[in-house]
Every structure is written in structure tokens, then in C-alpha cells.
Design an enzyme around this catalytic site. Sequence first.
Site, short mmCIF file in Angstrom:
data_model
loop_
_atom_site.label_atom_id
_atom_site.label_comp_id
_atom_site.label_asym_id
_atom_site.label_seq_id
_atom_site.Cartn_x
_atom_site.Cartn_y
_atom_site.Cartn_z
N GLY A 59 -44.49 -58.43 -3.74
CA GLY A 59 -43.20 -57.77 -3.97
C GLY A 59 -42.68 -58.07 -5.36
O GLY A 59 -43.44 -58.38 -6.28
N THR B 288 -43.69 -61.49 -7.08
CA THR B 288 -45.12 -61.50 -7.46
C THR B 288 -45.36 -60.60 -8.67
O THR B 288 -46.07 -60.97 -9.60
CB THR B 288 -45.97 -60.99 -6.27
OG1 THR B 288 -45.64 -61.75 -5.13
CG2 THR B 288 -47.45 -61.09 -6.56
N ILE C 200 -41.67 -55.54 3.52
CA ILE C 200 -40.99 -54.80 4.59
C ILE C 200 -39.61 -54.36 4.12
O ILE C 200 -39.04 -53.44 4.66
CB ILE C 200 -40.85 -55.62 5.89
CG1 ILE C 200 -40.00 -56.88 5.68
CG2 ILE C 200 -42.21 -55.97 6.48
CD1 ILE C 200 -39.52 -57.51 6.99
N ASP C 201 -39.08 -55.04 3.08
CA ASP C 201 -37.70 -54.75 2.65
C ASP C 201 -37.59 -53.40 1.93
O ASP C 201 -36.50 -52.85 1.81
CB ASP C 201 -37.19 -55.84 1.69
CG ASP C 201 -37.22 -57.23 2.32
OD1 ASP C 201 -37.31 -57.31 3.56
OD2 ASP C 201 -37.16 -58.22 1.57
N GLU D 21 -29.48 -58.37 7.85
CA GLU D 21 -29.21 -59.81 7.63
C GLU D 21 -28.38 -60.07 6.37
O GLU D 21 -27.73 -61.10 6.25
CB GLU D 21 -30.53 -60.58 7.54
CG GLU D 21 -31.42 -60.14 6.38
CD GLU D 21 -32.71 -60.92 6.25
OE1 GLU D 21 -32.96 -61.82 7.06
OE2 GLU D 21 -33.48 -60.61 5.32
N ARG E 121 -23.74 -59.17 23.06
CA ARG E 121 -24.94 -60.00 22.97
C ARG E 121 -25.65 -59.71 21.64
O ARG E 121 -25.48 -58.63 21.07
CB ARG E 121 -25.92 -59.68 24.11
CG ARG E 121 -25.42 -60.08 25.47
CD ARG E 121 -25.47 -61.60 25.67
NE ARG E 121 -25.14 -61.97 27.03
CZ ARG E 121 -23.91 -62.21 27.47
NH1 ARG E 121 -22.88 -62.09 26.66
NH2 ARG E 121 -23.71 -62.56 28.72
N HIS F 263 -39.11 -62.57 12.29
CA HIS F 263 -40.47 -62.34 11.77
C HIS F 263 -41.33 -61.42 12.62
O HIS F 263 -42.45 -61.09 12.21
CB HIS F 263 -41.15 -63.69 11.53
CG HIS F 263 -40.50 -64.45 10.41
ND1 HIS F 263 -39.33 -65.14 10.58
CD2 HIS F 263 -40.82 -64.55 9.10
CE1 HIS F 263 -38.97 -65.68 9.43
NE2 HIS F 263 -39.86 -65.33 8.51
N GLN G 56 -40.81 -58.52 12.77
CA GLN G 56 -40.88 -57.35 11.90
C GLN G 56 -42.01 -57.47 10.88
O GLN G 56 -42.47 -56.48 10.33
CB GLN G 56 -39.55 -57.17 11.15
CG GLN G 56 -38.41 -56.83 12.06
CD GLN G 56 -37.05 -57.18 11.47
OE1 GLN G 56 -36.36 -56.33 10.94
NE2 GLN G 56 -36.67 -58.44 11.53
O1 F6P Z 1 -38.78 -60.31 1.86
C1 F6P Z 1 -39.29 -60.23 3.15
C2 F6P Z 1 -38.47 -61.05 4.10
O2 F6P Z 1 -39.00 -60.91 5.40
C3 F6P Z 1 -36.98 -60.73 4.11
O3 F6P Z 1 -36.67 -59.56 4.81
C4 F6P Z 1 -36.42 -62.00 4.70
O4 F6P Z 1 -35.09 -62.20 4.29
C5 F6P Z 1 -37.32 -63.08 4.13
O5 F6P Z 1 -38.52 -62.43 3.76
C6 F6P Z 1 -37.63 -64.20 5.09
O6 F6P Z 1 -38.39 -65.15 4.42
P1 F6P Z 1 -39.13 -66.38 5.14
O7 F6P Z 1 -40.39 -65.83 5.74
O8 F6P Z 1 -39.37 -67.36 4.06
O9 F6P Z 1 -38.22 -66.87 6.21
#
Ligand code: F6P
Length: 364
Positions: free
Chosen positions: A117, A120, A142-143, A238, A282, A288, A290
Amino acid sequence: MAQRVKRIGVLTAGGDCPGLNAVIRAVVRTAHKNGIEVYGIFDGYAGLIEKRLRPLTETDVSGILPKSGTILGTSNRDNPFKYYDDKGDPANAVDVSEQVVKTIEYNDLEALVTIGGDGTQSISMEFFKRYGIPVVGVPKTIDNDLGGTDITFGFDSALQIATYAIDTLHATAEAHHRIMAVEVMGRNAGWIALHSGIAGGGDVILLPEIPFKIEKVAETIRHRIDSGKRFSLIVVSEGAKPEGGDVVVKKMVKDASEPIRLGGIGNRVAEQVEELTGIEARVTVLGHLQRGVSPSPFDRILATRFGYYAIDLIMKGEFGHMVGLSGRDIVSVPLEEATHRPRIVEPDGPLVRMSMDMGVGFGV
Ligand code: F6P
């Protein structure tokens, strides 16, 4: 006229995402077809710092297309220009970039494919500019927040999981007449929240790009109740934050180039909305899941196209570039353009406007 390349290296760096193995497979198969040997570098740039690399065979890449993760391992630390060798104290960061150059030269790597990303690709650009290392970037995350490409691979798979989660929570929300908040990833870009919110029929979508007022969120939910709808789904990115407030930080990873780990806003929103509306709420945090899902067909194809085209760029000698998608076409863009600034959701963009017009609340 570009010289014939005989050996290259490939690495995956930053957070893993679905489709990394598909790129590695495409790189190796295409390179081998063209008589180019491929060295797999382990754990991102750490592999070049610590000399951990080896030739990849056809067997290494056989059967990996549908698998998530990366056969090479990855790291979202280990920036060679700012390397924390004691793994922790930013004050002790050292520049070990020359060590990387030595490893590249010692192993006769004539080009590098760096799959990663924003972080990198910025490191790759620095190696290209400072040392003339022939790099070709491949955009992953994924972002979906990287410039120079319409979409990064990994996003579509994350989106599928998020949409599946919203669909699944729909049924239980409806059964109990509850509010369900789903917190999705994306860091400071709201693409996953916006797209999954639309695809899953979220009633409220909270994005980092549109600071929200909790009263407005409650208003949307009350409005639904008044019109006979007894449940609501809130999709929270988030990185979403209240107007005048800040993001919720879950933890700090001191030696990472991006040290903030977000998390917790979903809980906060659910608690506050429950209090304001009197409706039970709730929260589900997808986290992760995702990232670990098997790549979607779209991502497998995109990743394969990216890997194939990366070798094409190497054979043409087009270095310091990243492959990208523009419309339906695979293109190449200078790394500078790709890393210039993150690609975020436009608060006034067509998808946000459409959703607002159709009654989705954004907390504004
Ligand atoms: O950049 C990808 C990502 O999954 C973000 O969506 C998330 O905020 C972050 O990485 C989480 O990072 P780590 O795997 O270090 O918890």
C-alpha cells in the site's frame, strides 16, 4: 531499448490483504515464461535487510490463487529508512537502506516487484530515487485508499465480508427490534463502510470523511421508528469521528510507520444511540476477518492482471512506476502520483449524495 532482465525479486509488505498470493503467482508464472528467475523476499523489506530470500519455483506458487495471506509473509514495520532495530523506541530508528541495496546487488536482482500500500510504495519510490533501484509497485489494500488506481485489489473481498455481515445482522436486528452497529476497517478512508453500507442497506453510515453528530444519528433512528421500522443498522468506519471530536484509538504500535491502530468507535456510537433512543443496541467489530477472507473472483482477476502487467513493465524497463486500474484498463502510473495523497471518499461525491437522497443518515 531495455536490457533483457534475468532475475528479479518480489516482496509483499504492509498489512496482508486478499489477493497477494494471486499477484505472486502471476509474477512468477509470467516471469518464468519469459526466462526471468524470481526470488521471493520474506516478510517485506525485512527480508532484504536480513538477507532472507530464495528462488521461487512453479511448485511454490501452485494452488495459492484462492488462498488469502501471503506465502512470502509480510510486515507493516521494517521501513529500511527508519528501522527500529531494538523493535520499539522511535528515538533509536536507524537508516539501513544501504544494507538493502547490498542484498539486492549481492543476489543480482535486476528489478523488484513491491506489492503493498501507501507505506510500501513510498519506500519503493525512495529506493528508486535515492539509489536508482528498478522498482515496479503493485497496489494492495483493503482500505482502497491508494492514488493512481481506481481500485486496489483486496477491497472487493473485504467488501463482500462486510456486506455479508450486515446482511446476517439484519435478521437478528429485525427479530429483536434492535439497533445493530457494525464496525468495519478502512483506517482514514471510508470506502469499505460506504460501499458495504449501500450494498447491505445500512440505515446510518458513519465515515471518517464526514464527522457526525450523535443527535443526528439518533434522529434518523427515531424517524425509522416513527415510520414503523423497529430495527436499524449502523455501519461505522473505524476512523469515523464526532464533529469536533477525535478518532478512537485502540492501540499504538510504536515501531510501525503508521503507529495508530483504530478501534472502538462502534461501541461508543452504539452506547450513545441506545441512551438517546431507548432502543437496545449491539455491536459487531469485523476486524481482521476482512483481511483473511479468500479473494473474490474480482480480486483474483485484478491481482492476476496486476502481476502480469508488472512483469511487462519490467521487460519494458519502465521503473519507478506502479500498475493501476483506470476504467477497465491496466495502466502504469509514476509512484509519486500513487503516493502523493491518500484517496478518500468525497463527502459530496455521487454515492454519498445518492444515499442521502434515499434517506440514509450520515449523522449530519
Ligand atoms: O490498512 C489495512 C488495515 O487493515 C486497516 O484497515 C486497519 O486499520 C489496519 O490495517 C489494522 O492493522 P493491524 O493489522 O496492524 O492491526
